[in-house]
Design a protein around this motif. Structure first.
Motif, PDB file in Angstrom:
ATOM      1  N   UNK A 157     -51.790   3.711  17.565  1.00 56.63           N
ATOM      2  CA  UNK A 157     -51.236   4.487  17.652  1.00 56.63           C
ATOM      3  C   UNK A 157     -50.608   5.150  16.329  1.00 56.63           C
ATOM      4  N   UNK A 158     -49.527   4.221  15.931  1.00 57.90           N
ATOM      5  CA  UNK A 158     -49.184   4.441  15.051  1.00 57.90           C
ATOM      6  C   UNK A 158     -49.295   5.055  13.123  1.00 57.90           C
ATOM      7  N   UNK A 159     -50.315   5.447  13.009  1.00 55.11           N
ATOM      8  CA  UNK A 159     -50.740   6.514  11.878  1.00 55.11           C
ATOM      9  C   UNK A 159     -50.718   7.841  11.688  1.00 55.11           C
ATOM     10  N   UNK A 160     -50.768   8.336  13.160  1.00 52.46           N
ATOM     11  CA  UNK A 160     -50.273   9.447  13.312  1.00 52.46           C
ATOM     12  C   UNK A 160     -49.068  10.379  13.171  1.00 52.46           C
ATOM     13  N   UNK A 161     -47.816   9.278  14.120  1.00 56.46           N
ATOM     14  CA  UNK A 161     -46.283   9.818  14.069  1.00 56.46           C
ATOM     15  C   UNK A 161     -45.937   9.229  12.944  1.00 56.46           C
ATOM     16  N   UNK A 162     -45.052  10.076  12.615  1.00 51.30           N
ATOM     17  CA  UNK A 162     -43.949  10.263  11.407  1.00 51.30           C
ATOM     18  C   UNK A 162     -43.450   9.201  11.233  1.00 51.30           C
ATOM     19  N   UNK A 163     -44.609   7.752  10.469  1.00 54.06           N
ATOM     20  CA  UNK A 163     -43.606   7.038  10.018  1.00 54.06           C
ATOM     21  C   UNK A 163     -45.248   6.327   9.234  1.00 54.06           C
TER      22      UNK A 163
END
Length: 247
Positions: free
Chosen positions: A59-65
């Motif tokens: 869920x979070x790897x594609x986000x800007x984080x």
């Protein structure tokens, strides 16, 4: 003049493990300090379940984080490295599971003290279910099987917390009874789909990704009952894109 950072806790009634649209997690990241925040997932309450960790990273790897995971059941960092790691995170995201076990493991490893220090330095502390319960003085939990009272939370959020207020049978009447009898202090009850941001212990914003989902303030009422007040929640379509603001 030294600027004191806001001390923030976010209670999540959903997130990557429950919601396909990702709105709650997108909104959460808008409150992290600086661009491309460092987000640490703590899956302690689930016993560091590998599947849960995979869900978070997916869920979070594609986000800007910059997503990372801290395992305590297979701990690799010594005390100094653990402190450096946690204090360098912009967001600590705690998963669901068993609240009592979560708190016990954190205390054994000194993570409770490090999270307090991170909180004072401006790290956003957040989580779902057990990950929401843990920040308060007390909580309503199924950690011991039947719904029960847990009074030894971290105390960063005054009062008590009850997750899954509308989705798990018995939660609502049991929590109201606990508050009315004084077994739990007054607190906050989240329906699934809601998120609430607290700054220095005070409610600053409440949002919802699901029409009709609500946040409640539950306090002792007259004649041995508990009073329940619904708090207005901003629909997340507007909130996230407009830039505003088991347990």
């Amino acid at each position: 003049m030294v600027t004191v950072p806001a001390r923030r806790v976010v209670l999540l009634g959903g997130g990557f493990s429950m919601d396909e649209d990702g709105l709650l997690d997108d909104w959460l990241l808008t409150h992290a300090r600086g661009p491309r925040p460092k987000v640490c997932f703590l899956p302690t309450a689930s016993g560091d379940a590998p599947g849960y960790v995979d869900q978070f990273l997916t869920a979070f790897r594609p986000r800007d984080c910059e997503p990372t995971v801290l395992s305590l059941f297979r701990r690799e960092l010594d005390d100094d490295a653990l402190r450096d790691f946690l204090l360098s995170r912009d967001v600590v995201y705690v998963g669901g599971g068993n609240t009592a076990n979560l708190l016990a493991v954190w205390r054994v490893h000194g993570v409770d003290r490090l999270l307090r220090e991170a909180y004072d330095r401006g790290t956003v502390l957040c989580g779902i279910s057990a990950g929401a319960n843990c920040w308060a003085d007390a909580s309503h939990t199924d950690s011991f099987g039947p719904l029960a009272v847990l009074r030894d939370g971290l105390g960063l959020l005054p009062g008590s917390v009850c997750p899954h207020y509308d989705s798990e049978p018995g939660r609502r009447p049991s929590y109201r009874n606990a508050v009315s009898t004084g077994a739990l202090p007054a607190g906050w009850a989240l329906e699934d789909g809601v998120a609430a941001l607290f700054a220095d212990g005070h409610l600053e914003a409440a949002v919802t990704r699901r029409p009709g989902a609500r946040l409640f303030r539950v306090e002792p009422g007259g004649q041995g009952a508990a009073g329940e007040r619904s708090v207005p929640c901003l629909p997340l379509g507007a909130a996230s894109r407009g830039g505003a603001g088991s347990g």
